[in-house]
Design an enzyme around this catalytic site. Sequence first.
Site, PDB file in Angstrom:
ATOM      1  N   ASP A 179      40.587  46.195  41.282  1.00  4.87           N
ATOM      2  CA  ASP A 179      40.991  46.543  40.013  1.00  4.87           C
ATOM      3  C   ASP A 179      40.942  45.538  39.055  1.00  4.87           C
ATOM      4  O   ASP A 179      41.194  45.507  37.752  1.00  4.87           O
ATOM      5  CB  ASP A 179      42.493  47.068  40.114  1.00  4.87           C
ATOM      6  CG  ASP A 179      42.806  47.913  38.991  1.00  4.87           C
ATOM      7  OD1 ASP A 179      42.237  48.575  38.157  1.00  4.87           O
ATOM      8  OD2 ASP A 179      43.985  47.766  38.419  1.00  4.87           O
ATOM      9  N   GLU A 233      36.518  40.188  33.524  1.00  3.88           N
ATOM     10  CA  GLU A 233      37.115  41.348  32.812  1.00  3.88           C
ATOM     11  C   GLU A 233      36.997  41.223  31.466  1.00  3.88           C
ATOM     12  O   GLU A 233      37.347  40.447  30.828  1.00  3.88           O
ATOM     13  CB  GLU A 233      38.588  41.667  33.132  1.00  3.88           C
ATOM     14  CG  GLU A 233      38.830  42.732  34.151  1.00  3.88           C
ATOM     15  CD  GLU A 233      40.289  42.632  34.349  1.00  3.88           C
ATOM     16  OE1 GLU A 233      41.164  42.872  33.666  1.00  3.88           O
ATOM     17  OE2 GLU A 233      40.686  42.304  35.583  1.00  3.88           O
ATOM     18  N   ILE A 260      55.123  45.226  44.563  1.00  8.75           N
ATOM     19  CA  ILE A 260      53.771  46.204  45.074  1.00  8.75           C
ATOM     20  C   ILE A 260      53.332  46.221  46.562  1.00  8.75           C
ATOM     21  O   ILE A 260      53.016  47.188  46.910  1.00  8.75           O
ATOM     22  CB  ILE A 260      52.527  45.721  44.185  1.00  8.75           C
ATOM     23  CG1 ILE A 260      52.852  45.946  42.762  1.00  8.75           C
ATOM     24  CG2 ILE A 260      51.358  46.695  44.489  1.00  8.75           C
ATOM     25  CD1 ILE A 260      51.925  45.282  41.552  1.00  8.75           C
ATOM     26  N   ALA A 262      45.519  42.619  42.389  1.00  9.97           N
ATOM     27  CA  ALA A 262      46.688  41.726  41.643  1.00  9.97           C
ATOM     28  C   ALA A 262      45.741  41.041  40.746  1.00  9.97           C
ATOM     29  O   ALA A 262      46.242  41.523  39.565  1.00  9.97           O
ATOM     30  CB  ALA A 262      46.969  40.788  42.935  1.00  9.97           C
ATOM     31  N   ARG A 263      45.300  39.971  40.916  1.00 12.32           N
ATOM     32  CA  ARG A 263      44.427  39.162  39.836  1.00 12.32           C
ATOM     33  C   ARG A 263      43.228  38.582  40.466  1.00 12.32           C
ATOM     34  O   ARG A 263      43.208  38.123  41.712  1.00 12.32           O
ATOM     35  CB  ARG A 263      45.259  38.064  39.187  1.00 12.32           C
ATOM     36  CG  ARG A 263      46.359  38.359  38.398  1.00 12.32           C
ATOM     37  CD  ARG A 263      45.958  38.934  37.048  1.00 12.32           C
ATOM     38  NE  ARG A 263      46.967  39.253  36.313  1.00 12.32           N
ATOM     39  CZ  ARG A 263      47.687  40.405  35.936  1.00 12.32           C
ATOM     40  NH1 ARG A 263      47.407  41.312  36.847  1.00 12.32           N
ATOM     41  NH2 ARG A 263      48.604  40.626  35.090  1.00 12.32           N
ATOM     42  N   HIS A 302      41.014  47.927  35.601  1.00 10.63           N
ATOM     43  CA  HIS A 302      42.337  47.098  35.309  1.00 10.63           C
ATOM     44  C   HIS A 302      43.229  48.264  35.123  1.00 10.63           C
ATOM     45  O   HIS A 302      43.958  48.132  34.052  1.00 10.63           O
ATOM     46  CB  HIS A 302      42.396  46.101  34.464  1.00 10.63           C
ATOM     47  CG  HIS A 302      43.543  45.105  34.923  1.00 10.63           C
ATOM     48  ND1 HIS A 302      43.567  43.941  34.800  1.00 10.63           N
ATOM     49  CD2 HIS A 302      44.941  45.209  35.215  1.00 10.63           C
ATOM     50  CE1 HIS A 302      44.583  43.402  35.056  1.00 10.63           C
ATOM     51  NE2 HIS A 302      45.513  44.372  35.337  1.00 10.63           N
ATOM     52  N   GLY A 362      45.765  49.582  37.173  1.00  8.64           N
ATOM     53  CA  GLY A 362      46.634  49.766  38.307  1.00  8.64           C
ATOM     54  C   GLY A 362      47.894  50.298  37.769  1.00  8.64           C
ATOM     55  O   GLY A 362      48.723  51.036  38.285  1.00  8.64           O
ATOM     56  N   ALA A 363      48.245  49.697  36.354  1.00 10.19           N
ATOM     57  CA  ALA A 363      49.703  50.146  35.874  1.00 10.19           C
ATOM     58  C   ALA A 363      49.681  51.474  34.966  1.00 10.19           C
ATOM     59  O   ALA A 363      50.618  51.684  34.379  1.00 10.19           O
ATOM     60  CB  ALA A 363      50.040  48.868  34.928  1.00 10.19           C
TER      61      ALA A 363
HETATM   62  N1  LIG Z   1      46.268  45.907  38.750  1.00 10.40           N
HETATM   63  C1  LIG Z   1      47.517  45.930  37.666  1.00 10.40           C
HETATM   64  O1  LIG Z   1      47.326  46.729  36.638  1.00 10.40           O
HETATM   65  C2  LIG Z   1      48.694  45.131  37.995  1.00 10.40           C
HETATM   66  C3  LIG Z   1      49.825  45.918  37.683  1.00 10.40           C
HETATM   67  C4  LIG Z   1      50.888  45.145  38.189  1.00 10.40           C
HETATM   68  C5  LIG Z   1      50.921  44.003  38.777  1.00 10.40           C
HETATM   69  N2  LIG Z   1      49.668  43.431  38.999  1.00 10.40           N
HETATM   70  C6  LIG Z   1      49.639  41.984  39.779  1.00 10.40           C
HETATM   71  O2  LIG Z   1      50.137  42.079  40.845  1.00 10.40           O
HETATM   72  C7  LIG Z   1      51.158  40.903  40.978  1.00 10.40           C
HETATM   73  C8  LIG Z   1      52.155  41.257  41.874  1.00 10.40           C
HETATM   74  O3  LIG Z   1      52.988  42.050  41.214  1.00 10.40           O
HETATM   75  P1  LIG Z   1      54.586  42.452  42.087  1.00 10.40           P
HETATM   76  O4  LIG Z   1      55.232  43.298  41.248  1.00 10.40           O
HETATM   77  O5  LIG Z   1      54.327  42.897  43.384  1.00 10.40           O
HETATM   78  O6  LIG Z   1      55.292  41.007  41.866  1.00 10.40           O
HETATM   79  P2  LIG Z   1      56.226  40.314  42.814  1.00 10.40           P
HETATM   80  O7  LIG Z   1      56.753  39.030  41.909  1.00 10.40           O
HETATM   81  O8  LIG Z   1      57.363  41.447  43.261  1.00 10.40           O
HETATM   82  O9  LIG Z   1      55.404  39.915  44.016  1.00 10.40           O
HETATM   83  C9  LIG Z   1      54.649  38.745  43.922  1.00 10.40           C
HETATM   84  C10 LIG Z   1      54.282  38.274  45.157  1.00 10.40           C
HETATM   85  O10 LIG Z   1      53.528  36.929  44.926  1.00 10.40           O
HETATM   86  C11 LIG Z   1      54.037  36.070  45.972  1.00 10.40           C
HETATM   87  N3  LIG Z   1      53.841  34.570  45.425  1.00 10.40           N
HETATM   88  C12 LIG Z   1      54.392  34.364  44.069  1.00 10.40           C
HETATM   89  N4  LIG Z   1      54.329  32.956  44.001  1.00 10.40           N
HETATM   90  C13 LIG Z   1      53.701  32.534  45.181  1.00 10.40           C
HETATM   91  C14 LIG Z   1      53.521  31.333  45.450  1.00 10.40           C
HETATM   92  N5  LIG Z   1      53.380  30.180  44.721  1.00 10.40           N
HETATM   93  N6  LIG Z   1      52.826  31.100  46.859  1.00 10.40           N
HETATM   94  C15 LIG Z   1      52.666  32.169  47.650  1.00 10.40           C
HETATM   95  N7  LIG Z   1      52.903  33.463  47.032  1.00 10.40           N
HETATM   96  C16 LIG Z   1      53.595  33.602  45.945  1.00 10.40           C
HETATM   97  C17 LIG Z   1      55.372  36.652  46.106  1.00 10.40           C
HETATM   98  O11 LIG Z   1      56.008  35.898  47.412  1.00 10.40           O
HETATM   99  C18 LIG Z   1      55.514  38.067  46.203  1.00 10.40           C
HETATM  100  O12 LIG Z   1      55.036  38.420  47.384  1.00 10.40           O
HETATM  101  C19 LIG Z   1      51.462  40.568  39.741  1.00 10.40           C
HETATM  102  O13 LIG Z   1      51.816  39.274  39.721  1.00 10.40           O
HETATM  103  C20 LIG Z   1      50.254  41.082  38.903  1.00 10.40           C
HETATM  104  O14 LIG Z   1      49.483  39.858  38.573  1.00 10.40           O
HETATM  105  C21 LIG Z   1      48.680  44.039  38.756  1.00 10.40           C
HETATM  106  O1  LIG Z   2      50.452  42.776  35.638  1.00  7.95           O
HETATM  107  C1  LIG Z   2      50.598  43.828  35.116  1.00  7.95           C
HETATM  108  O2  LIG Z   2      51.694  44.679  35.049  1.00  7.95           O
HETATM  109  C2  LIG Z   2      49.246  44.595  35.207  1.00  7.95           C
HETATM  110  O3  LIG Z   2      48.290  43.715  35.230  1.00  7.95           O
HETATM  111  C3  LIG Z   2      49.291  45.580  33.986  1.00  7.95           C
HETATM  112  O4  LIG Z   2      48.379  45.217  32.932  1.00  7.95           O
HETATM  113  P1  LIG Z   2      48.281  46.127  31.888  1.00  7.95           P
HETATM  114  O5  LIG Z   2      49.453  46.338  31.260  1.00  7.95           O
HETATM  115  O6  LIG Z   2      47.417  45.531  30.741  1.00  7.95           O
HETATM  116  O7  LIG Z   2      47.627  47.413  32.474  1.00  7.95           O
END
Ligand SMILES: NC(=O)c1ccc[n+]([C@@H]2O[C@H](COP(=O)([O-])OP(=O)(O)OC[C@H]3O[C@@H](n4cnc5c(N)ncnc54)[C@H](O)[C@@H]3O)[C@@H](O)[C@H]2O)c1
Ligand SMILES: O=C(O)[C@H](O)COP(=O)(O)O
Length: 401
Positions: free
Chosen positions: A254, A259, A150, A230-231, A282, A284-285
């Site tokens: 988000d 939540e 992301i 992210a979270r 929430h 994002g996805a």
């Molecule tokens: N808002 C939403 O709907 C939504 C949707 C998808 C993902 N997300 C969140 O976004 C996060 C990132 O998604 P992504 O697809 O980019 O994942 P990804 O695995 O490609 O990237 C994760 C990032 O976190 C870092 N990371 C992981 N463990 C770590 C640690 N111990 N110390 C330091 N850095 C660390 C990694 O280096 C990387 O930069 C997901 O884990 C999820 O929680 C949210």
């Molecule tokens: O980590 C993810 O992929 C997002 O948080 C998406 O969550 P959702 O599937 O509940 O929209």
Amino acid sequence: MIVYLADKLPEAALKELGSLGCEVENHPDATSSDIANGIGKAMVLVVRSTVVTKECINNSPNLTLIIRAGAGVNNIDLDAASKSGIFVANCPGQNSIAVAELTMGLILSLDRFLPDNVIDFRSGNWKKAVYSKADGLYGKTLGIIGTGQIGTEVIRRARAFGMPVVAWSRSLTPEKAEQLDVTCAASVKEVASQCDILSIHLAMSPETKSLISSDVLSGLKDGAFFINTARAEVVDEEALYRELNSGRIRAGLDVFSDEPEFKKGEFTSRFQKLDNVYITHHIGASTKQAQMAVAMDAVDIVRGYLQEGTVRNWLNRCEKTQAPWQLIVRHFDKPGVLANVLAELKDAGINAQEMENVIFDGMKTACCSIQLDVKPDDGVIDAINERHDEVITAVLLPTRT
Ligand SMILES: NC(=O)c1ccc[n+]([C@@H]2O[C@H](COP(=O)([O-])OP(=O)(O)OC[C@H]3O[C@@H](n4cnc5c(N)ncnc54)[C@H](O)[C@@H]3O)[C@@H](O)[C@H]2O)c1
Ligand SMILES: O=C(O)[C@H](O)COP(=O)(O)O
């Protein structure tokens, strides 16, 4: 094979599971407590954000695979799954563009006050002068924490907006930074102090919990934007609330800690009282494109499990066994050979941690490598080598742990 869906997946995914021969139990509105007593005979559980607790895992004796139809897996008790020998897999990268698009939307919303603009329009208030005070994004420095899937998509979009990017990620090297066209910072704090907008893209884990600390947040410039898609738990939310309540910074979120787990209903949050925070649900996805991509990826994981017995994106696999020794046994491919090798090891009190058996062309001979936690003495290796009608050679080698 019964597949239990504890969240809403597109119809096309349900159809595809059906055509693989799976029996689908579809529970799009299931909550964590609905599945806590177990999911019956289902072997596979697919979830989006529904929380999978250890109660659910322990009460589901037929469960063998949990698929997170999404990226983050902090809604699944990984420890409980590993203790029960249940595979956990996710669908990374399939929703990253959607989250990056929302991130840009939140940044634009903050700069142009888009949500307030619309609210006032709908209530019949014309305030052109009030909403004509945006700064503009061109030339503003974006700070990125986490250059995973992301983070990388957000960087691409920010560069297209003419925004310089400064980033920190645990694995970001100067070479990778050059490829991404970003400045590589030495710490999270350094990014915070250099940027105008800070956007968080870290996975949630015990190591990243509250990584965006009070110290980091207080290092943001006055008037900075803070974005978290992210979270919630990766941020010290008390500190974030304090900064927002003081009016020093503004935020687009988000994700937040309270939540609601339910999918529809009323809720309250202290952030509702702050007009310098825009919070989305929430989502994002939640584009059709991303949901379809994620769902089809989850179906493909089921397909691989069903047809090949393998789990793609298996997350709770021990990365590397600590076994210091490996026994390489070339043997004749017939029943009982490996059982006899393992019996010799068992009698010597030696545990085989991981094992791979492959066969040679012609299917007469095979090679098995067995990772061992203890060094067998020469007598054990000799006893295996003495089984001449079963074993070609057995050789003990140190592993590269
Ligand atoms: N808002 C939403 O709907 C939504 C949707 C998808 C993902 N997300 C969140 O976004 C996060 C990132 O998604 P992504 O697809 O980019 O994942 P990804 O695995 O490609 O990237 C994760 C990032 O976190 C870092 N990371 C992981 N463990 C770590 C640690 N111990 N110390 C330091 N850095 C660390 C990694 O280096 C990387 O930069 C997901 O884990 C999820 O929680 C949210
Ligand atoms: O980590 C993810 O992929 C997002 O948080 C998406 O969550 P959702 O599937 O509940 O929209």
